[in-house]
Design a protein around this motif. Structure first.
Motif, mmCIF file in Angstrom:
data_model
loop_
_atom_site.group_PDB
_atom_site.id
_atom_site.type_symbol
_atom_site.label_atom_id
_atom_site.label_comp_id
_atom_site.label_asym_id
_atom_site.label_seq_id
_atom_site.Cartn_x
_atom_site.Cartn_y
_atom_site.Cartn_z
ATOM 1 N N LEU A 96 -29.907 19.346 48.377
ATOM 2 C CA LEU A 96 -30.522 18.305 49.201
ATOM 3 C C LEU A 96 -29.703 18.052 50.464
ATOM 4 C CD1 LEU A 96 -32.785 16.164 49.396
ATOM 5 C CD2 LEU A 96 -31.258 14.620 48.171
ATOM 6 N N ALA A 97 -28.382 17.973 50.323
ATOM 7 C CA ALA A 97 -27.517 17.740 51.490
ATOM 8 C C ALA A 97 -27.565 18.930 52.441
ATOM 9 C CB ALA A 97 -26.086 17.479 51.033
ATOM 10 N N ALA A 98 -27.637 20.144 51.911
ATOM 11 C CA ALA A 98 -27.739 21.332 52.766
ATOM 12 C C ALA A 98 -29.068 21.338 53.525
ATOM 13 C CB ALA A 98 -27.602 22.597 51.928
ATOM 14 N N ARG A 99 -30.129 20.925 52.852
ATOM 15 C CA ARG A 99 -31.432 20.833 53.507
ATOM 16 C C ARG A 99 -31.404 19.782 54.615
ATOM 17 N NH1 ARG A 99 -34.922 19.083 49.540
ATOM 18 N NH2 ARG A 99 -34.186 20.820 48.297
ATOM 19 N N GLN A 100 -30.753 18.652 54.337
ATOM 20 C CA GLN A 100 -30.636 17.599 55.359
ATOM 21 C C GLN A 100 -29.846 18.093 56.563
ATOM 22 O OE1 GLN A 100 -28.856 14.314 53.294
ATOM 23 N NE2 GLN A 100 -30.815 13.488 52.591
ATOM 24 N N LEU A 101 -28.838 18.907 56.326
ATOM 25 C CA LEU A 101 -28.043 19.454 57.427
ATOM 26 C C LEU A 101 -28.888 20.376 58.293
ATOM 27 C CD1 LEU A 101 -25.284 19.666 58.781
ATOM 28 C CD2 LEU A 101 -24.752 21.546 57.220
ATOM 29 N N LYS A 102 -29.731 21.204 57.679
ATOM 30 C CA LYS A 102 -30.613 22.093 58.440
ATOM 31 C C LYS A 102 -31.603 21.309 59.286
ATOM 32 C CE LYS A 102 -30.657 26.228 55.582
ATOM 33 N NZ LYS A 102 -31.468 27.096 54.723
ATOM 34 N N GLU A 103 -32.137 20.233 58.696
ATOM 35 C CA GLU A 103 -33.141 19.433 59.395
ATOM 36 C C GLU A 103 -32.540 18.586 60.523
ATOM 37 O OE1 GLU A 103 -34.912 17.186 56.245
ATOM 38 O OE2 GLU A 103 -35.943 18.931 55.413
ATOM 39 N N ALA A 104 -31.253 18.313 60.477
ATOM 40 C CA ALA A 104 -30.609 17.423 61.445
ATOM 41 C C ALA A 104 -29.885 18.188 62.545
ATOM 42 C CB ALA A 104 -29.627 16.521 60.709
ATOM 43 N N LYS A 105 -30.325 19.380 62.855
ATOM 44 C CA LYS A 105 -29.580 20.231 63.781
ATOM 45 C C LYS A 105 -29.423 19.655 65.193
ATOM 46 C CE LYS A 105 -33.685 23.042 63.801
ATOM 47 N NZ LYS A 105 -34.217 24.297 63.374
ATOM 48 N N ASP A 106 -30.353 18.836 65.683
ATOM 49 C CA ASP A 106 -30.264 18.303 67.045
ATOM 50 C C ASP A 106 -29.707 16.887 67.104
ATOM 51 O OD1 ASP A 106 -31.302 20.646 68.070
ATOM 52 O OD2 ASP A 106 -33.379 19.945 67.956
ATOM 53 N N ASN A 107 -29.559 16.227 66.001
ATOM 54 C CA ASN A 107 -29.084 14.847 65.963
ATOM 55 C C ASN A 107 -27.634 14.829 65.457
ATOM 56 O OD1 ASN A 107 -28.587 12.159 65.487
ATOM 57 N ND2 ASN A 107 -30.496 11.782 64.392
ATOM 58 N N PRO A 108 -26.657 14.589 66.369
ATOM 59 C CA PRO A 108 -25.247 14.651 65.968
ATOM 60 C C PRO A 108 -24.882 13.649 64.861
ATOM 61 C CG PRO A 108 -25.433 14.433 68.349
ATOM 62 C CD PRO A 108 -26.798 14.325 67.789
ATOM 63 N N GLU A 109 -25.492 12.473 64.895
ATOM 64 C CA GLU A 109 -25.198 11.469 63.876
ATOM 65 C C GLU A 109 -25.713 11.920 62.503
ATOM 66 O OE1 GLU A 109 -26.572 6.989 63.299
ATOM 67 O OE2 GLU A 109 -25.477 7.320 65.184
ATOM 68 N N ALA A 110 -26.891 12.480 62.468
ATOM 69 C CA ALA A 110 -27.461 12.969 61.213
ATOM 70 C C ALA A 110 -26.673 14.173 60.694
ATOM 71 C CB ALA A 110 -28.925 13.342 61.398
ATOM 72 N N VAL A 111 -26.192 15.016 61.612
ATOM 73 C CA VAL A 111 -25.379 16.167 61.215
ATOM 74 C C VAL A 111 -24.083 15.684 60.568
ATOM 75 C CG1 VAL A 111 -24.002 18.105 62.077
ATOM 76 C CG2 VAL A 111 -26.339 17.792 62.884
ATOM 77 N N ALA A 112 -23.434 14.698 61.182
ATOM 78 C CA ALA A 112 -22.188 14.159 60.648
ATOM 79 C C ALA A 112 -22.412 13.541 59.267
ATOM 80 C CB ALA A 112 -21.599 13.129 61.599
ATOM 81 N N ASP A 113 -23.529 12.836 59.105
ATOM 82 C CA ASP A 113 -23.856 12.223 57.818
ATOM 83 C C ASP A 113 -24.086 13.298 56.747
ATOM 84 O OD1 ASP A 113 -24.449 9.995 56.121
ATOM 85 O OD2 ASP A 113 -26.590 10.502 56.315
ATOM 86 N N ALA A 114 -24.829 14.338 57.105
ATOM 87 C CA ALA A 114 -25.115 15.420 56.154
ATOM 88 C C ALA A 114 -23.842 16.174 55.775
ATOM 89 C CB ALA A 114 -26.149 16.376 56.742
ATOM 90 N N VAL A 115 -22.957 16.393 56.753
ATOM 91 C CA VAL A 115 -21.699 17.090 56.470
ATOM 92 C C VAL A 115 -20.823 16.245 55.546
ATOM 93 C CG1 VAL A 115 -19.523 17.865 57.514
ATOM 94 C CG2 VAL A 115 -21.697 18.524 58.538
ATOM 95 N N ALA A 116 -20.806 14.935 55.758
ATOM 96 C CA ALA A 116 -20.033 14.042 54.889
ATOM 97 C C ALA A 116 -20.567 14.103 53.452
ATOM 98 C CB ALA A 116 -20.075 12.617 55.417
ATOM 99 N N LYS A 117 -21.899 14.132 53.316
ATOM 100 C CA LYS A 117 -22.496 14.244 51.984
ATOM 101 C C LYS A 117 -22.131 15.573 51.331
ATOM 102 C CE LYS A 117 -26.486 11.235 52.673
ATOM 103 N NZ LYS A 117 -27.949 11.185 52.811
ATOM 104 N N LEU A 118 -22.185 16.647 52.123
ATOM 105 C CA LEU A 118 -21.828 17.968 51.605
ATOM 106 C C LEU A 118 -20.380 17.989 51.106
ATOM 107 C CD1 LEU A 118 -23.452 20.522 54.066
ATOM 108 C CD2 LEU A 118 -23.799 20.395 51.606
ATOM 109 N N ASP A 119 -19.482 17.402 51.892
ATOM 110 C CA ASP A 119 -18.076 17.364 51.497
ATOM 111 C C ASP A 119 -17.880 16.578 50.206
ATOM 112 O OD1 ASP A 119 -17.222 18.915 53.579
ATOM 113 O OD2 ASP A 119 -16.575 17.241 54.839
ATOM 114 N N ALA A 120 -18.530 15.428 50.114
ATOM 115 C CA ALA A 120 -18.380 14.586 48.922
ATOM 116 C C ALA A 120 -18.901 15.298 47.679
ATOM 117 C CB ALA A 120 -19.106 13.261 49.111
ATOM 118 N N VAL A 121 -20.090 15.882 47.784
ATOM 119 C CA VAL A 121 -20.688 16.583 46.641
ATOM 120 C C VAL A 121 -19.855 17.798 46.275
ATOM 121 C CG1 VAL A 121 -22.707 17.897 45.881
ATOM 122 C CG2 VAL A 121 -23.015 15.745 47.074
ATOM 123 N N SER A 122 -19.376 18.514 47.280
ATOM 124 C CA SER A 122 -18.574 19.706 47.032
ATOM 125 C C SER A 122 -17.274 19.347 46.304
ATOM 126 C CB SER A 122 -18.265 20.405 48.354
ATOM 127 O OG SER A 122 -17.446 21.519 48.148
#
Length: 171
Positions: A96-122
């Protein structure tokens, strides 16, 4: 960190005969031999956890015919199954977090949020993986765990073969 505990068979230090006998008696007191097949019961920790129940059934199915686990291992196997269920959930969250990262490619805030989720889950997944492997090793569910158990059994069988009447008189 203290030195790991070793079974008598694995010890290389010199012990007197009396120390060796005391140690052997102590080990016999904690290593169960019920003379019957174990009756594994699901522990309370698995209540209302369908995924853990699936893992429980799968492990017991795969171990059918093997005499590795005892009744006393039910709780440890239950914890292992619960951890496997949690890992399954974390895998879904990672997707889910990886999908959110793909979808947020143009929004820097959404990218940062998705990356934070990826790090936490990882991070949680790595911790679970480490714990799962430790439990699997102790339960004899890994190749090295089974080899360790087989070595112990082979040594016990060799001792029994060398002295078939050794248990008659307690010496």
């Amino acid at each position: 960190m203290p030195t790991p505990v070793k079974a008598l068979d694995n010890m290389s230090k010199n012990l007197t005969e009396e120390e060796r006998q005391l140690r052997q008696q102590a080990e016999e007191g904690v290593i169960p031999d019920r003379g019957r097949e174990s009756r594994m019961e699901k522990p309370v920790i698995m209540t209302k956890n369908a995924a853990a129940g699936r893992y429980w059934r799968k492990v017991l199915e795969r171990m059918d015919g093997l005499v590795i686990l005892d009744d006393l291992d039910s709780d440890a196997l239950g914890v292992y199954c619960v951890m496997m269920a949690r890992y399954e959930t974390q895998c879904k969250l990672l997707s889910l977090a990886a999908r959110q990262l793909k979808e947020a490619k143009d929004n820097p805030e959404a990218v940062a949020d998705a990356v934070a989720k990826l790090d936490a889950v990882s991070g949680k997944m790595q911790s679970l993986e480490r714990n799962i492997l430790q439990y699997a090793e102790k339960l004899g569910l890994t190749p090295s765990g089974r080899v360790r158990l087989a070595q112990k059994r082979a040594q016990a069988a060799a001792q029994a073969r060398d002295d078939p009447d050794g248990d008659l008189f307690g010496d």
